[in-house]
Write a protein that holds these residues in place. Structure first.
Motif: not given
Length: 282
Positions: A12, A14, A221, A226-227, A231
């Protein structure tokens, strides 16, 4: 023994070390015991055909672009290690291949985690058991036969472990939680059993805490929008703080199960029962 709470950062972050640090802060401020990441050797976990296939992401147009962007380097994990130490926070990771487990050995970690994806890979979990670190073993996608094998390996290796009841859907629906498996696992294997949850909300985790789990793992998260594939099944900072606080209260409230008048009840009893003649008592 209080419930060991794991804040699962996973991927998470990213691929951003600053997001990872913010999530470590969230876990520390909420009072979690540890944070957990995921480690993969991309070319071992995924076939080339899959990695070359198209996927639009913030990092490119192929699956490889996306998968590689989510993996931290050794230097980045060194930074995470230092950051966690400064916070007084333990960290560890679930490896998704043998090379990743070897990579994690470069750090002085207290714990191991066997993810649901890896709990049928005998060569892998034998290697983990040989390290003799306390290991959290997720039970997602497992049969009892699968669990019999892995428990036997850890027992023979004299490696401390606990099972973590888990349903491998993201997010998991409440009706699929099957929390009574926690009782089944305790009875069958005579070991501690935790819960690794992927549900939306907190109620199922509260129920698991009331069933006497030894550990609780939830994804965290900075924002569920979010991407990232995990998530939506994660808990945002305010929710995670609420979760930890409530679980600590539930843990304390469970008690020892012994029935009897408590010393703190004695003055209340004397006051409220003063009108009852002594000879009328049982």
């Amino acid at each position: 023994m209080s419930i060991f709470i794991i804040a699962e950062i996973g991927i998470n972050h990213n691929g951003d070390i600053n997001i990872a640090k913010q999530l470590i802060d969230v876990a520390a401020e909420a009072g979690a015991n540890a944070v957990k990441f995921q480690k993969r050797t991309i070319d071992l976990v995924y076939p080339k055909k899959f990695l070359d296939s198209p996927r639009e992401s913030p990092w490119g147009k192929t699956q490889r672009d996306q998968k590689e962007a989510l993996e931290f380097s050794y230097d980045e994990y060194r930074e995470i290690d230092k950051y966690c130490k400064n916070k007084g926070m333990d960290w560890f990771a679930s490896a998704w291949d043998i090379e990743s487990q070897k990579f994690l050995r470069r750090f002085n970690l207290k714990y191991n985690k066997i993810a649901s994806a890896m709990n049928v890979y005998r060569d892998f979990y034998k290697m983990v058991a040989e390290e003799k670190k306390h290991t959290f073993i997720s039970t997602g996608m497992c049969t009892l036969d699968d669990l019999d094998h892995i428990v036997e390996v850890f027992q023979k290796a004299d490696c401390p472990f606990e099972l973590m009841h888990c349903v491998s859907t993201y997010p998991m629906t409440d009706e699929d939680a099957n929390l009574n498996c926690i009782k089944t696992l305790k009875q069958r294997y005579k070991c501690n059993v935790g819960y690794s949850g992927h549900e939306v909300g907190l109620a199922v985790s509260y129920a698991a805490a009331a069933l006497g789990i030894s550990s609780l793992e939830r994804h965290i998260t900075l924002g569920r929008a979010m991407y990232g594939s995990d998530q939506a099944a994660s808990v945002e900072p305010s929710g995670f703080s609420q979760l930890v606080g409530a679980v600590r209260k539930i843990d304390k409230a469970m008690g020892n199960g012994l029935v009897g008048i408590k010393e703190i009840e004695l003055p209340v009893s004397a006051n409220l029962r003063a009108h009852i003649p002594w000879e009328a008592h049982f």
